[in-house]
Design a protein around this motif. Sequence first.
Motif, PDB file in Angstrom:
ATOM      1  N   SER A  65       3.386   6.576  -5.378  1.00  0.00           N
ATOM      2  CA  SER A  65       3.444   6.217  -6.680  1.00  0.00           C
ATOM      3  C   SER A  65       2.670   7.641  -6.863  1.00  0.00           C
ATOM      4  O   SER A  65       2.480   7.960  -8.835  1.00  0.00           O
ATOM      5  CB  SER A  65       2.717   4.767  -7.921  1.00  0.00           C
ATOM      6  OG  SER A  65       3.618   3.635  -7.065  1.00  0.00           O
ATOM      7  N   LYS A  66       1.232   6.909  -6.581  1.00  0.00           N
ATOM      8  CA  LYS A  66       0.607   8.277  -7.155  1.00  0.00           C
ATOM      9  C   LYS A  66       0.862   9.818  -6.578  1.00  0.00           C
ATOM     10  O   LYS A  66       0.670  11.061  -6.981  1.00  0.00           O
ATOM     11  CB  LYS A  66      -0.857   8.112  -6.001  1.00  0.00           C
ATOM     12  CG  LYS A  66      -2.107   7.186  -6.554  1.00  0.00           C
ATOM     13  CD  LYS A  66      -3.109   7.063  -6.016  1.00  0.00           C
ATOM     14  CE  LYS A  66      -3.735   5.728  -6.695  1.00  0.00           C
ATOM     15  NZ  LYS A  66      -4.508   5.194  -5.431  1.00  0.00           N
ATOM     16  N   GLU A  67       1.539  10.170  -5.436  1.00  0.00           N
ATOM     17  CA  GLU A  67       2.444  11.282  -4.859  1.00  0.00           C
ATOM     18  C   GLU A  67       3.705  11.841  -6.031  1.00  0.00           C
ATOM     19  O   GLU A  67       3.119  12.623  -6.158  1.00  0.00           O
ATOM     20  CB  GLU A  67       3.344  10.545  -3.210  1.00  0.00           C
ATOM     21  CG  GLU A  67       2.589  11.044  -1.922  1.00  0.00           C
ATOM     22  CD  GLU A  67       3.367  11.799  -0.721  1.00  0.00           C
ATOM     23  OE1 GLU A  67       3.463  11.751  -0.002  1.00  0.00           O
ATOM     24  OE2 GLU A  67       4.343  10.451  -0.958  1.00  0.00           O
ATOM     25  N   LEU A 106      18.198   3.827   0.776  1.00  0.00           N
ATOM     26  CA  LEU A 106      18.083   2.602  -0.003  1.00  0.00           C
ATOM     27  C   LEU A 106      16.953   2.481   1.574  1.00  0.00           C
ATOM     28  O   LEU A 106      17.137   2.335   2.297  1.00  0.00           O
ATOM     29  CB  LEU A 106      19.578   1.579   0.812  1.00  0.00           C
ATOM     30  CG  LEU A 106      19.009   0.242   0.818  1.00  0.00           C
ATOM     31  CD1 LEU A 106      19.414  -0.292  -0.643  1.00  0.00           C
ATOM     32  CD2 LEU A 106      20.644  -1.057   1.225  1.00  0.00           C
ATOM     33  N   LEU A 107      15.533   1.894   0.474  1.00  0.00           N
ATOM     34  CA  LEU A 107      15.184   0.712   1.007  1.00  0.00           C
ATOM     35  C   LEU A 107      14.525  -0.592   0.874  1.00  0.00           C
ATOM     36  O   LEU A 107      15.241  -1.548  -0.336  1.00  0.00           O
ATOM     37  CB  LEU A 107      13.667   1.807   0.124  1.00  0.00           C
ATOM     38  CG  LEU A 107      13.397   3.233   0.144  1.00  0.00           C
ATOM     39  CD1 LEU A 107      12.666   3.651  -0.750  1.00  0.00           C
ATOM     40  CD2 LEU A 107      12.977   3.735   1.305  1.00  0.00           C
ATOM     41  N   THR A 108      13.621  -0.804   1.558  1.00  0.00           N
ATOM     42  CA  THR A 108      13.204  -2.074   1.420  1.00  0.00           C
ATOM     43  C   THR A 108      11.881  -2.520   1.020  1.00  0.00           C
ATOM     44  O   THR A 108      10.968  -1.659   1.408  1.00  0.00           O
ATOM     45  CB  THR A 108      13.357  -3.239   2.654  1.00  0.00           C
ATOM     46  OG1 THR A 108      14.928  -3.193   2.775  1.00  0.00           O
ATOM     47  CG2 THR A 108      12.527  -4.527   2.223  1.00  0.00           C
ATOM     48  N   PHE A 109      11.921  -3.232  -0.498  1.00  0.00           N
ATOM     49  CA  PHE A 109      10.560  -2.619  -1.163  1.00  0.00           C
ATOM     50  C   PHE A 109       9.834  -4.205  -1.440  1.00  0.00           C
ATOM     51  O   PHE A 109       9.496  -5.171  -0.424  1.00  0.00           O
ATOM     52  CB  PHE A 109      10.912  -2.239  -2.568  1.00  0.00           C
ATOM     53  CG  PHE A 109      11.170  -0.993  -3.436  1.00  0.00           C
ATOM     54  CD1 PHE A 109       9.969  -0.677  -3.024  1.00  0.00           C
ATOM     55  CD2 PHE A 109      12.451  -1.362  -3.500  1.00  0.00           C
ATOM     56  CE1 PHE A 109      10.796   1.072  -3.671  1.00  0.00           C
ATOM     57  CE2 PHE A 109      13.451   0.333  -3.837  1.00  0.00           C
ATOM     58  CZ  PHE A 109      12.077   0.999  -4.104  1.00  0.00           C
ATOM     59  N   PRO A 110       8.370  -4.659  -1.391  1.00  0.00           N
ATOM     60  CA  PRO A 110       7.575  -5.690  -1.195  1.00  0.00           C
ATOM     61  C   PRO A 110       7.994  -6.852  -1.952  1.00  0.00           C
ATOM     62  O   PRO A 110       7.825  -8.238  -1.838  1.00  0.00           O
ATOM     63  CB  PRO A 110       6.454  -5.139  -1.958  1.00  0.00           C
ATOM     64  CG  PRO A 110       6.244  -3.440  -1.862  1.00  0.00           C
ATOM     65  CD  PRO A 110       7.728  -3.180  -1.674  1.00  0.00           C
ATOM     66  N   TRP A 111       8.824  -6.692  -3.095  1.00  0.00           N
ATOM     67  CA  TRP A 111       9.361  -7.551  -3.857  1.00  0.00           C
ATOM     68  C   TRP A 111      11.218  -8.095  -3.631  1.00  0.00           C
ATOM     69  O   TRP A 111      11.362  -9.013  -4.077  1.00  0.00           O
ATOM     70  CB  TRP A 111       9.611  -6.597  -4.682  1.00  0.00           C
ATOM     71  CG  TRP A 111       9.974  -5.795  -5.216  1.00  0.00           C
ATOM     72  CD1 TRP A 111      10.853  -4.791  -5.997  1.00  0.00           C
ATOM     73  CD2 TRP A 111       9.202  -4.564  -6.431  1.00  0.00           C
ATOM     74  NE1 TRP A 111      11.354  -3.741  -5.452  1.00  0.00           N
ATOM     75  CE2 TRP A 111      10.118  -3.498  -5.273  1.00  0.00           C
ATOM     76  CE3 TRP A 111       7.803  -4.239  -5.359  1.00  0.00           C
ATOM     77  CZ2 TRP A 111       9.241  -1.881  -5.773  1.00  0.00           C
ATOM     78  CZ3 TRP A 111       7.437  -2.707  -5.854  1.00  0.00           C
ATOM     79  CH2 TRP A 111       7.615  -2.379  -5.818  1.00  0.00           C
ATOM     80  N   ASN A 171       0.838  -1.245   0.283  1.00  0.00           N
ATOM     81  CA  ASN A 171       0.016  -0.315  -0.054  1.00  0.00           C
ATOM     82  C   ASN A 171       1.299   1.606  -0.049  1.00  0.00           C
ATOM     83  O   ASN A 171       0.883   2.156  -0.726  1.00  0.00           O
ATOM     84  CB  ASN A 171      -0.625  -0.015   1.563  1.00  0.00           C
ATOM     85  CG  ASN A 171      -2.316  -1.056   0.816  1.00  0.00           C
ATOM     86  OD1 ASN A 171      -2.533  -1.293  -0.140  1.00  0.00           O
ATOM     87  ND2 ASN A 171      -2.341  -1.280   2.029  1.00  0.00           N
ATOM     88  N   ASP A 172       2.299   1.060   0.694  1.00  0.00           N
ATOM     89  CA  ASP A 172       2.774   2.427   0.391  1.00  0.00           C
ATOM     90  C   ASP A 172       3.878   2.652  -0.777  1.00  0.00           C
ATOM     91  O   ASP A 172       3.389   3.602  -1.469  1.00  0.00           O
ATOM     92  CB  ASP A 172       4.351   2.423   1.264  1.00  0.00           C
ATOM     93  CG  ASP A 172       4.231   1.844   3.220  1.00  0.00           C
ATOM     94  OD1 ASP A 172       3.234   2.391   3.210  1.00  0.00           O
ATOM     95  OD2 ASP A 172       4.611   1.053   3.214  1.00  0.00           O
TER      96      ASP A 172
END
Length: 191
Positions: free
Chosen positions: A13-15, A167-172, A7-8
Motif C-alpha cells: 500500500s505504501k509502495e 491472482l493473489l491470495t490476500f489475508p482476507w 504486513n505485505d
Amino acid sequence: MSYLLINDIRFVSKEMLESNCISKFNPEAIIYIEKAGRLIGCTMANHLNIQLFAVSTTRAGDSMKNKIKLLFNYLPWQVSHLIRKMELASPYHKNFGKREVIINKPLPNIKETRILLVDDAIDSGVSIKSVVKFLNERGYHNILTAVITTTSSDPIYQADYSHFNKLLTFPWSIGSKDYNDYQKLYLSLNE
C-alpha cells in the motif's frame, strides 16, 4: 501461488503511494471499497494523513456466494485457488454485472477533491466501474483508481494503477495463512 500477508499489504500500500502515477496525483481523500479495500485504504490514509471514506457494493447472488465461501474453509488451498480461477474465467463472472453502491458515511463536501479510489483487486472490473460511475453521477470527477492486482487480462474497467497483474491470495481470503488474524484486525481498523 502468491500469498500476501497483513504486513505485505501494508508495505505494498505504501509502495503504491510512491508510484509516479499516485504521487503526482497527490490525493486529498481516499475512498476504499469494502471489505477488501479497508486495510489498503486505512494504511494509505494514515500514511498521507488524509480523509478516508468507504463504499460497499452488492449484487444479486452475493448471499449465495457468501454461503458457498464457508465451504472453502474445508478445502485445500489448491482446490479453492482452482475454483477461483474457473470463476474468473467464466463469462458469468463478468456478465453478472450490476452492482449497487452503498455509502457508509457522507463523502467529501468538495466535488473537486482529488480522490484516490482503492480496492484489493480488479477481477471483472464491474465493482470499481460501478463505484466510479456512482461518484461521477454525484459530481466527483477527479478520481484516480488503484488496486493491488488485476487478475483478468480483459476486465471491463482498467485501474489507473495496478501494482501486480496476477491472482493473489490476500489475508482476507479464505485459506490464507493470516485469515484469522485479519478477521480480528479488520474489526479494529477505524475509518
